[in-house]
Design a protein around this motif. Structure first.
Motif, mmCIF file in Angstrom:
data_model
loop_
_atom_site.group_PDB
_atom_site.id
_atom_site.type_symbol
_atom_site.label_atom_id
_atom_site.label_comp_id
_atom_site.label_asym_id
_atom_site.label_seq_id
_atom_site.Cartn_x
_atom_site.Cartn_y
_atom_site.Cartn_z
ATOM 1 N N MET A 27 -5.705 -9.610 -10.485
ATOM 2 C CA MET A 27 -6.451 -8.554 -9.749
ATOM 3 C C MET A 27 -5.530 -7.838 -8.775
ATOM 4 O O MET A 27 -4.861 -8.477 -7.970
ATOM 5 C CB MET A 27 -7.604 -9.208 -8.968
ATOM 6 C CG MET A 27 -8.906 -9.193 -9.717
ATOM 7 S SD MET A 27 -9.905 -7.728 -9.343
ATOM 8 C CE MET A 27 -10.386 -8.054 -7.638
ATOM 9 N N ASN A 28 -5.506 -6.520 -8.845
ATOM 10 C CA ASN A 28 -4.703 -5.746 -7.907
ATOM 11 C C ASN A 28 -5.346 -5.759 -6.523
ATOM 12 O O ASN A 28 -6.563 -5.808 -6.405
ATOM 13 C CB ASN A 28 -4.580 -4.298 -8.395
ATOM 14 C CG ASN A 28 -3.591 -4.184 -9.543
ATOM 15 O OD1 ASN A 28 -2.620 -4.932 -9.611
ATOM 16 N ND2 ASN A 28 -3.851 -3.264 -10.442
ATOM 17 N N PRO A 29 -4.518 -5.706 -5.472
ATOM 18 C CA PRO A 29 -5.078 -5.762 -4.110
ATOM 19 C C PRO A 29 -5.785 -4.486 -3.679
ATOM 20 O O PRO A 29 -5.459 -3.387 -4.142
ATOM 21 C CB PRO A 29 -3.835 -5.999 -3.231
ATOM 22 C CG PRO A 29 -2.689 -5.479 -4.028
ATOM 23 C CD PRO A 29 -3.052 -5.668 -5.470
ATOM 24 N N ASN A 30 -6.786 -4.651 -2.790
ATOM 25 C CA ASN A 30 -7.451 -3.533 -2.121
ATOM 26 C C ASN A 30 -6.882 -3.435 -0.707
ATOM 27 O O ASN A 30 -7.095 -4.333 0.109
ATOM 28 C CB ASN A 30 -8.962 -3.763 -2.041
ATOM 29 C CG ASN A 30 -9.617 -3.762 -3.401
ATOM 30 O OD1 ASN A 30 -9.047 -3.260 -4.370
ATOM 31 N ND2 ASN A 30 -10.799 -4.328 -3.487
ATOM 32 N N ILE A 31 -6.150 -2.349 -0.448
ATOM 33 C CA ILE A 31 -5.388 -2.224 0.795
ATOM 34 C C ILE A 31 -5.888 -1.020 1.581
ATOM 35 O O ILE A 31 -6.051 0.068 1.028
ATOM 36 C CB ILE A 31 -3.888 -2.043 0.477
ATOM 37 C CG1 ILE A 31 -3.363 -3.251 -0.307
ATOM 38 C CG2 ILE A 31 -3.079 -1.811 1.757
ATOM 39 C CD1 ILE A 31 -2.003 -3.024 -0.961
ATOM 40 N N LEU A 32 -6.110 -1.222 2.871
ATOM 41 C CA LEU A 32 -6.428 -0.109 3.766
ATOM 42 C C LEU A 32 -5.235 0.120 4.675
ATOM 43 O O LEU A 32 -4.696 -0.838 5.247
ATOM 44 C CB LEU A 32 -7.665 -0.457 4.602
ATOM 45 C CG LEU A 32 -8.044 0.531 5.714
ATOM 46 C CD1 LEU A 32 -8.374 1.906 5.150
ATOM 47 C CD2 LEU A 32 -9.232 -0.014 6.515
ATOM 48 N N ILE A 33 -4.806 1.385 4.811
ATOM 49 C CA ILE A 33 -3.708 1.697 5.725
ATOM 50 C C ILE A 33 -4.210 2.650 6.804
ATOM 51 O O ILE A 33 -4.719 3.732 6.512
ATOM 52 C CB ILE A 33 -2.466 2.219 4.955
ATOM 53 C CG1 ILE A 33 -1.254 2.303 5.891
ATOM 54 C CG2 ILE A 33 -2.718 3.541 4.248
ATOM 55 C CD1 ILE A 33 0.081 2.365 5.142
ATOM 56 N N LEU A 34 -4.123 2.180 8.063
ATOM 57 C CA LEU A 34 -4.581 2.960 9.214
ATOM 58 C C LEU A 34 -3.381 3.424 10.029
ATOM 59 O O LEU A 34 -2.340 2.781 10.031
ATOM 60 C CB LEU A 34 -5.457 2.087 10.119
ATOM 61 C CG LEU A 34 -6.760 1.547 9.546
ATOM 62 C CD1 LEU A 34 -7.344 0.491 10.488
ATOM 63 C CD2 LEU A 34 -7.766 2.678 9.332
ATOM 64 N N GLY A 35 -3.571 4.518 10.737
ATOM 65 C CA GLY A 35 -2.518 5.011 11.624
ATOM 66 C C GLY A 35 -2.818 6.451 11.993
ATOM 67 O O GLY A 35 -3.527 7.155 11.272
ATOM 68 N N ALA A 36 -2.239 6.901 13.103
ATOM 69 C CA ALA A 36 -2.465 8.256 13.595
ATOM 70 C C ALA A 36 -1.874 9.276 12.611
ATOM 71 O O ALA A 36 -1.093 8.919 11.729
ATOM 72 C CB ALA A 36 -1.815 8.394 14.967
ATOM 73 N N PRO A 37 -2.202 10.556 12.773
ATOM 74 C CA PRO A 37 -1.544 11.604 11.999
ATOM 75 C C PRO A 37 -0.034 11.512 12.172
ATOM 76 O O PRO A 37 0.458 11.463 13.295
ATOM 77 C CB PRO A 37 -2.071 12.904 12.635
ATOM 78 C CG PRO A 37 -3.377 12.534 13.250
ATOM 79 C CD PRO A 37 -3.219 11.105 13.697
ATOM 80 N N GLY A 38 0.701 11.447 11.071
ATOM 81 C CA GLY A 38 2.160 11.372 11.140
ATOM 82 C C GLY A 38 2.704 9.970 11.300
ATOM 83 O O GLY A 38 3.915 9.780 11.392
ATOM 84 N N ALA A 39 1.860 8.955 11.293
ATOM 85 C CA ALA A 39 2.326 7.579 11.480
ATOM 86 C C ALA A 39 3.126 7.074 10.278
ATOM 87 O O ALA A 39 3.884 6.102 10.388
ATOM 88 C CB ALA A 39 1.153 6.652 11.749
ATOM 89 N N GLY A 40 2.956 7.722 9.120
ATOM 90 C CA GLY A 40 3.686 7.306 7.926
ATOM 91 C C GLY A 40 2.794 6.702 6.857
ATOM 92 O O GLY A 40 3.273 6.007 5.961
ATOM 93 N N LYS A 41 1.497 6.975 6.911
ATOM 94 C CA LYS A 41 0.551 6.415 5.939
ATOM 95 C C LYS A 41 0.895 6.874 4.520
ATOM 96 O O LYS A 41 0.927 6.068 3.592
ATOM 97 C CB LYS A 41 -0.895 6.837 6.273
ATOM 98 C CG LYS A 41 -1.361 6.420 7.660
ATOM 99 C CD LYS A 41 -2.806 6.836 7.922
ATOM 100 C CE LYS A 41 -3.019 8.339 7.922
ATOM 101 N NZ LYS A 41 -2.377 9.028 9.063
ATOM 102 N N GLY A 42 1.121 8.177 4.366
ATOM 103 C CA GLY A 42 1.437 8.711 3.032
ATOM 104 C C GLY A 42 2.761 8.170 2.510
ATOM 105 O O GLY A 42 2.876 7.770 1.344
ATOM 106 N N THR A 43 3.755 8.122 3.397
ATOM 107 C CA THR A 43 5.085 7.627 3.028
ATOM 108 C C THR A 43 4.998 6.190 2.523
ATOM 109 O O THR A 43 5.537 5.848 1.464
ATOM 110 C CB THR A 43 6.013 7.705 4.265
ATOM 111 O OG1 THR A 43 6.064 9.067 4.714
ATOM 112 C CG2 THR A 43 7.408 7.209 3.955
ATOM 113 N N GLN A 44 4.303 5.329 3.250
ATOM 114 C CA GLN A 44 4.217 3.915 2.858
ATOM 115 C C GLN A 44 3.250 3.716 1.691
ATOM 116 O O GLN A 44 3.461 2.818 0.864
ATOM 117 C CB GLN A 44 3.826 3.036 4.057
ATOM 118 C CG GLN A 44 4.853 3.058 5.188
ATOM 119 C CD GLN A 44 6.261 2.666 4.748
ATOM 120 O OE1 GLN A 44 6.434 1.839 3.838
ATOM 121 N NE2 GLN A 44 7.272 3.259 5.374
ATOM 122 N N SER A 45 2.223 4.561 1.595
ATOM 123 C CA SER A 45 1.309 4.450 0.446
ATOM 124 C C SER A 45 2.071 4.677 -0.860
ATOM 125 O O SER A 45 1.805 4.007 -1.865
ATOM 126 C CB SER A 45 0.176 5.476 0.555
ATOM 127 O OG SER A 45 -0.679 5.162 1.628
#
Ligand code: AP5
Ligand code: MG
Length: 214
Positions: free
Chosen positions: A1-19
């Motif tokens: 089973m693949n993991p279900n991951i939530l990534i939180l952070g302010a605008p520009g924190a790097g959510k898209g980069t790490q996703s």
């Protein structure tokens, strides 16, 4: 089973980069309300009888798009996913409650970055109009200015990355989304990562946290 991951952070924190790293490593879907809404900026939501008639009008002011619109996007995307990294949702406590009723999370990551750093990151961000790859004019410059290293596409600046709108987004984040971080922290579910390190160092900590929790 693949993991279900939530990534939180302010605008520009790097959510898209790490996703992007998470998708490459774990083969999960990237469910991101920001990208989904940018692709549907002109969608007619006038039947809701709210302040504006399209998502784009909220986004260009740095305000949140109404929950009715966003909840439905996420519900559909999560239904279709076999494992996901969820980025940009939930952004207020009502959305967090809604998410709890929709799915079970394996890991909740929080990228911790100071506000001064956020504005610099947002105003210098450039995105490929073809493949969506993200660069930064100083911190992660493409080999040739304005051209994507991945696919040769043209790079553009997001409309909400002007300094004025970026500051408003951070204000909206502090008011609405910071309590969501507390919500998960109070439940003992938050994996906090220092988001001010280099992108590779952040990824090291993010992948460690996923291995520990998922
Ligand atoms: P959205 O697209 O989700 O924007 P956001 O949350 O403001 O986050 P960003 O995409 O700006 O930042 P990021 O954390 O992904 O940073 P990135 O990795 O790119 O939402 C946009 C709008 O849509 C909202 O304002 C709202 O109107 C609407 N919306 C979306 N979801 C909604 C919801 N649930 N409810 C209501 N409305 C909603 O990195 C930023 C830059 O920094 C890049 O240039 C990158 O190269 C650089 N960088 C990244 N990591 C590092 C590092 N470690 N060191 C140095 N530079 C780095
Ligand atoms: Mg993003």
């Amino acid at each position: 089973m693949n993991p279900n991951i939530l990534i939180l952070g302010a605008p520009g924190a790097g959510k898209g980069t790490q996703s992007d790293n998470i998708v490459d490593e774990y083969g999960v879907d990237h469910v991101t309300t920001g990208d989904a809404l940018r692709s549907n900026k002109g969608m007619d939501i006038s039947h809701l009888g709210l302040a504006y008639d399209t998502p784009g009008e909220y986004m260009d002011k740095g305000e949140l798009v109404p929950d009715e619109v966003v909840n439905e996007i996420v519900e559909t995307a999560l239904d279709e996913a076999d494992g996901y990294v969820l980025d940009g949702y939930p952004r207020n406590l009502d959305q967090a409650e809604h998410l709890s009723a929709m799915t079970d999370l394996d890991v909740v990551l929080y990228l911790d970055v100071d506000e001064d750093v956020l504005v610099e990151r947002l105003t210098g961000r450039r995105v490929c109009e073809e493949c969506g790859a993200t660069f930064h004019v100083d911190f992660d410059p493409p080999e040739q200015a304005g051209v994507c290293d991945e696919c040769g596409g043209d790079l553009y600046q997001r409309e909400d990355d002007s300094e004025e709108t970026a500051r408003e987004r951070i204000r909206v984040y502090e008011d609405n989304t910071a309590p969501v971080v507390e919500f998960y922290d109070d439940r003992g579910e938050l994996a906090r990562v220092d988001g001010e390190q280099t992108p590779d160092e952040v990824w090291g900590d993010v992948s460690d946290a996923i291995e520990t929790h998922a």
